[in-house]
Scaffold this motif. Sequence first.
Motif, PDB file in Angstrom:
ATOM      1  N   ALA A  89      -7.688 -59.185 -12.305  1.00 49.40           N
ATOM      2  CA  ALA A  89      -8.458 -58.919 -11.098  1.00 49.40           C
ATOM      3  C   ALA A  89      -8.250 -57.504 -10.580  1.00 49.40           C
ATOM      4  CB  ALA A  89      -8.101 -59.930 -10.009  1.00 49.40           C
ATOM      5  N   LEU A  90      -7.465 -56.692 -11.282  1.00 49.25           N
ATOM      6  CA  LEU A  90      -7.311 -55.281 -10.934  1.00 49.25           C
ATOM      7  C   LEU A  90      -8.378 -54.507 -11.698  1.00 49.25           C
ATOM      8  CD1 LEU A  90      -3.416 -54.876 -10.983  1.00 49.25           C
ATOM      9  CD2 LEU A  90      -4.924 -55.305  -9.014  1.00 49.25           C
ATOM     10  N   GLU A  91      -9.381 -54.040 -10.968  1.00 52.16           N
ATOM     11  CA  GLU A  91     -10.519 -53.386 -11.607  1.00 52.16           C
ATOM     12  C   GLU A  91     -10.143 -52.029 -12.201  1.00 52.16           C
ATOM     13  OE1 GLU A  91     -13.940 -53.416  -8.937  1.00 52.16           O
ATOM     14  OE2 GLU A  91     -13.075 -55.174  -7.939  1.00 52.16           O
ATOM     15  N   ARG A  92      -9.211 -51.353 -11.552  1.00 49.99           N
ATOM     16  CA  ARG A  92      -8.739 -50.039 -12.013  1.00 49.99           C
ATOM     17  C   ARG A  92      -7.214 -50.079 -11.977  1.00 49.99           C
ATOM     18  NH1 ARG A  92     -11.962 -46.182  -7.971  1.00 49.99           N
ATOM     19  NH2 ARG A  92     -10.918 -44.543  -9.171  1.00 49.99           N
ATOM     20  N   PRO A  93      -6.596 -50.652 -12.996  1.00 50.08           N
ATOM     21  CA  PRO A  93      -5.152 -50.917 -12.953  1.00 50.08           C
ATOM     22  C   PRO A  93      -4.288 -49.700 -12.649  1.00 50.08           C
ATOM     23  CG  PRO A  93      -6.153 -52.058 -14.794  1.00 50.08           C
ATOM     24  CD  PRO A  93      -7.214 -51.179 -14.234  1.00 50.08           C
TER      25      PRO A  93
END
Length: 400
Positions: free
Chosen positions: A378-382
């Motif tokens: 769910a982290l779009e841009r880790p």
Amino acid sequence: MTTLTLLAADGAVAETPLLEAPQYTRPRVPLRSRTAYAAAHVVPVAWGDNTPGEPAQIDWDATLAFRRSVYSWGLGVADAMDTAQRNMGLDAAATRELIARSAEVAREEGGEVVVGVNTDHVEADHLTLDEIIAAYLEQLHFTEEQGAGPVIMASRHLARTAASAEDYRRVYRAVLQGATTPVVLHWLGTAFDPQLAGYFGSTDWRAASEVLLQIIGESPDKVAGVKMSLLDAASEVAVRERLPEGVRMFTGDDFNYVGLIGGADVPDAVQPPRDPASPRQHSDALLGAFATLAPVASAAIQALDAGDPDRYLQILGPTEALSRQVFAAPTFYYKTGVAFLSWLNGHQGAFQMVGGLHAARSLPHLSRIVELANAAHALERPELAAERWHGMLRLNGVDA
């Protein structure tokens, strides 16, 4: 390998690998198998006052850009509801402006929007039933004028004033008669708002649901659906199976949505018993949780559209642990987790909330959100999420 620093309740730190961004793709055609709305939050001006009791100062660019992002994933937007801090910092003037602006963005994007209708613009603590009806109708007519779908929210005024189930029937009967477009009825549980105890005339959901079903049965053509937010999957299924034809169940259960949305199409999902003869074998969705994971929710529904229930469960299943953490008791502070993930994912420049509510959760609580969001993809841009989270830890004296 990039790692995430995690913070335990006793102050101990640990490391976990930072997973790569998921390769989810935006849908090229409208989602078919489920209707899903993400209940969106509001982003304040980072340098605004936004202290408790002050008028909300909204960063409209960031707030509306988030809604455009949700639409790009094929989801609808549910706006001006409790996720947007109704009754927890979003004042009446800001609510009206949010509804108008959000409806305009929906038209521009070709997206579906529903918005909350309540009685909360009236400042008096106690109103008569006629005054409650008038307050509801005022917001309802404004919403209809903007071209948004109305969600009739549970009213604190009505909870305080109603002396019997008949009082609820009277108010909702009048509001539905005044509606010019079908509405969604919202049943919000006490985990979200303790002031709504005994709504629909009883603290027993079975008795209360009888009143709700009677209200719908009197005017089924005026009701598009019901959003249940009791965090009790069995109660949702029981009501869902008794809804009149054409009335949808929109799950608001942020603890059990995977099985409720999957329904009979996903037999391996954990879900309560249901009648296999019922024509209603799944719920649609109107969830605050989906505001935290629009790309994941979209990918899961795309999997259902493709007839791949195993892929649906693989994608959406891990998000339920994340949602349960975001919505952990006291549940009404879940909005803090929604804004936190929005910040981590780059949808707003600062971790700030109306009314200073960003301070409502502890660092260890937020750390667990980070851990579970990483595991659920769910982290779009880790990399950005790790940078922001580690900066927050250092700001608070934690070596990261």
